[in-house]
Design an enzyme around this catalytic site. Structure first.
Site, PDB file in Angstrom:
ATOM      1  CG  HIS A  94     -10.386   7.303  -0.588  1.00 28.60           C
ATOM      2  ND1 HIS A  94      -9.114   7.286  -0.058  1.00 28.60           N
ATOM      3  CD2 HIS A  94     -10.924   8.498  -0.198  1.00 28.60           C
ATOM      4  CE1 HIS A  94      -8.895   8.400   0.627  1.00 28.60           C
ATOM      5  NE2 HIS A  94      -9.973   9.159   0.539  1.00 28.60           N
ATOM      6  CG  MET A 122      -8.865  11.282  -2.065  1.00 24.56           C
ATOM      7  SD  MET A 122      -7.283  10.403  -1.973  1.00 24.56           S
ATOM      8  CE  MET A 122      -7.733   8.864  -2.764  1.00 24.56           C
ATOM      9  N   GLY A 124       0.598   7.125  -2.354  1.00 23.20           N
ATOM     10  CA  GLY A 124       0.901   5.951  -1.555  1.00 23.20           C
ATOM     11  C   GLY A 124       2.310   6.100  -0.986  1.00 23.20           C
ATOM     12  N   GLY A 125       2.649   5.202  -0.072  1.00 21.94           N
ATOM     13  CA  GLY A 125       4.021   5.147   0.424  1.00 21.94           C
ATOM     14  C   GLY A 125       4.431   6.237   1.394  1.00 21.94           C
ATOM     15  CG  MET A 135      -7.640  10.554   4.756  1.00 26.28           C
ATOM     16  SD  MET A 135      -7.505   9.108   3.681  1.00 26.28           S
ATOM     17  CE  MET A 135      -5.790   9.165   3.161  1.00 26.28           C
ATOM     18  CG  HIS A 160      -8.794   1.792  -0.578  1.00 29.28           C
ATOM     19  ND1 HIS A 160      -9.785   2.260   0.265  1.00 29.28           N
ATOM     20  CD2 HIS A 160      -8.009   2.853  -0.834  1.00 29.28           C
ATOM     21  CE1 HIS A 160      -9.591   3.556   0.500  1.00 29.28           C
ATOM     22  NE2 HIS A 160      -8.525   3.940  -0.157  1.00 29.28           N
ATOM     23  CG  ASP A 197      -6.401   5.258   2.873  1.00 30.39           C
ATOM     24  OD1 ASP A 197      -5.326   4.707   2.593  1.00 30.39           O
ATOM     25  OD2 ASP A 197      -7.124   5.811   2.027  1.00 30.39           O
ATOM     26  N   GLY A 198      -3.459   4.897   5.033  1.00 28.37           N
ATOM     27  CA  GLY A 198      -2.209   5.642   4.859  1.00 28.37           C
ATOM     28  C   GLY A 198      -1.096   5.160   5.757  1.00 28.37           C
ATOM     29  CB  SER A 227      -4.529   1.084  -1.721  1.00 30.75           C
ATOM     30  OG  SER A 227      -4.355   2.038  -2.753  1.00 30.75           O
ATOM     31  N   GLY A 247      -1.512  -0.229   0.747  1.00 31.03           N
ATOM     32  CA  GLY A 247      -0.980  -0.355  -0.608  1.00 31.03           C
ATOM     33  C   GLY A 247       0.437  -0.878  -0.579  1.00 31.03           C
ATOM     34  CG  ASP A 299      -6.483   5.294  -2.960  1.00 29.64           C
ATOM     35  OD1 ASP A 299      -7.246   5.767  -2.094  1.00 29.64           O
ATOM     36  OD2 ASP A 299      -5.622   4.441  -2.703  1.00 29.64           O
ATOM     37  CG  MET A 313      -5.935  10.270  -5.972  1.00 25.59           C
ATOM     38  SD  MET A 313      -4.203  10.227  -5.496  1.00 25.59           S
ATOM     39  CE  MET A 313      -4.239   8.984  -4.207  1.00 25.59           C
TER      40      MET A 313
HETATM   41  C1  DX5 Z   1      -3.556   8.084  -0.133  1.00 24.87           C
HETATM   42  C2  DX5 Z   1      -4.492   6.948  -0.451  1.00 24.87           C
HETATM   43  C3  DX5 Z   1      -4.146   5.649   0.197  1.00 24.87           C
HETATM   44  C4  DX5 Z   1      -2.795   5.107  -0.141  1.00 24.87           C
HETATM   45  C5  DX5 Z   1      -2.461   3.938   0.725  1.00 24.87           C
HETATM   46  O1  DX5 Z   1      -4.081   9.251  -0.657  1.00 24.87           O
HETATM   47  O2  DX5 Z   1      -5.808   7.276  -0.050  1.00 24.87           O
HETATM   48  O3  DX5 Z   1      -5.153   4.688  -0.054  1.00 24.87           O
HETATM   49  O4  DX5 Z   1      -2.693   4.739  -1.468  1.00 24.87           O
HETATM   50  O5  DX5 Z   1      -1.189   3.513   0.367  1.00 24.87           O
HETATM   51  P1  DX5 Z   1      -0.044   3.176   1.429  1.00 24.87           P
HETATM   52  O6  DX5 Z   1      -0.520   1.967   2.156  1.00 24.87           O
HETATM   53  O7  DX5 Z   1       1.119   2.973   0.569  1.00 24.87           O
HETATM   54  O8  DX5 Z   1       0.087   4.381   2.348  1.00 24.87           O
HETATM   55 ZN    ZN Z   2      -7.424   5.754  -0.061  1.00 24.47          ZN
END
Ligand code: DX5
Ligand code: ZN
Length: 219
Positions: free
Chosen positions: A67, A69, A145-146, A138, A34, A176-177, A9, A198, A36, A38
């Site tokens: 992805h 969102m 992230g994180g 998810m 990937h 993912d996550g 990501s 990520g 993201d 948002m």
């Molecule tokens: C969360 C995202 C993920 C996220 C993954 O909404 O869809 O893709 O960035 O990051 P890590 O691996 O840090 O959880």
């Molecule tokens: Zn994602």
């Protein structure tokens, strides 16, 4: 069994260097990227849109796993397809008509992904499994992230895998996550074949992304 693939990501990448970061991921053995997206509405965070994806895609040949969102997602699907998204993943809650949003992605000749939030049940998509290429599970609440991995989603992956085998379907199962070196194997054993990551890829081992991709695969 499907080959395990890693989809880093770019949410954890250096945003001032995105083009170089994608190049670095390609060289390090990433299977796809990937992205993201948002909107500050469907999820609290706000990231990037089609012009950025278009610019990045121009200088890269790796698959873009986008992805979305964002809500309402339907009217934006074409913009992301035109920008160069290879896989377009949407959330059922972000569209009034999941069937027509899936059809739209297919018409545009992109791979269809549907994502399930931790609290969203498989029932929501059970009638569409024949039409989709990927289910994104998810393992955190989307937005940032994180975050910490939610092990309770593993049973959903197992259930999905069972349905897939019974119906003889071939969609990918992506998670993912909060994926890290400890839970990657557990997610794979449950049935996931694509891991999004990520934080682990960009921050572990002093940012040695090649090593981190290899470790996630071999774990
Ligand atoms: C969360 C995202 C993920 C996220 C993954 O909404 O869809 O893709 O960035 O990051 P890590 O691996 O840090 O959880
Ligand atoms: Zn994602």
């Amino acid at each position: 069994m499907k080959k395990i693939q890693i989809s880093p990501s770019i949410l954890s990448a250096d945003f001032s260097q995105l083009g170089n970061e994608i190049k670095r991921l390609e060289d390090a053995g990433a299977d796809m990227i990937h992205v993201d997206v948002m909107d500050g509405h469907f999820v609290p965070n706000l990231t990037i849109g089609p012009p950025v994806i278009k610019a990045l895609k121009k200088q890269s040949s790796i698959l873009f796993d986008v992805h979305l969102m964002i809500s309402p997602v339907h009217k934006y699907i074409k913009a992301y397809a035109d920008a160069g998204a290879d896989i377009i993943t949407i959330h059922p809650e972000a569209t009034d008509d999941l069937k027509s949003s899936i059809s739209k992605i297919k018409e545009l000749k992109r791979k269809v992904g549907v994502s399930l939030n931790p609290e969203t049940k498989i029932d929501t998509i059970i009638n569409f499994l024949e039409d989709i290429n990927l289910v994104l599970i998810m393992s955190v609440n989307p937005g940032f992230g994180g975050q910490k991995f939610m092990p309770e989603v593993l049973s959903k992956i197992k259930e999905l895998k069972k349905i897939q085998e019974e119906k003889k379907l071939n969609f990918d199962i992506e998670i993912d996550g909060g994926i890290n070196f400890d839970n990657a194997k557990i997610a794979i054993n449950a049935g996931a074949n694509i891991l999004v990551s990520g934080t682990t890829i960009f921050k572990s081992n002093n940012g040695d992304i090649k090593k981190n991709i290899e470790l996630l695969k071999s774990n």
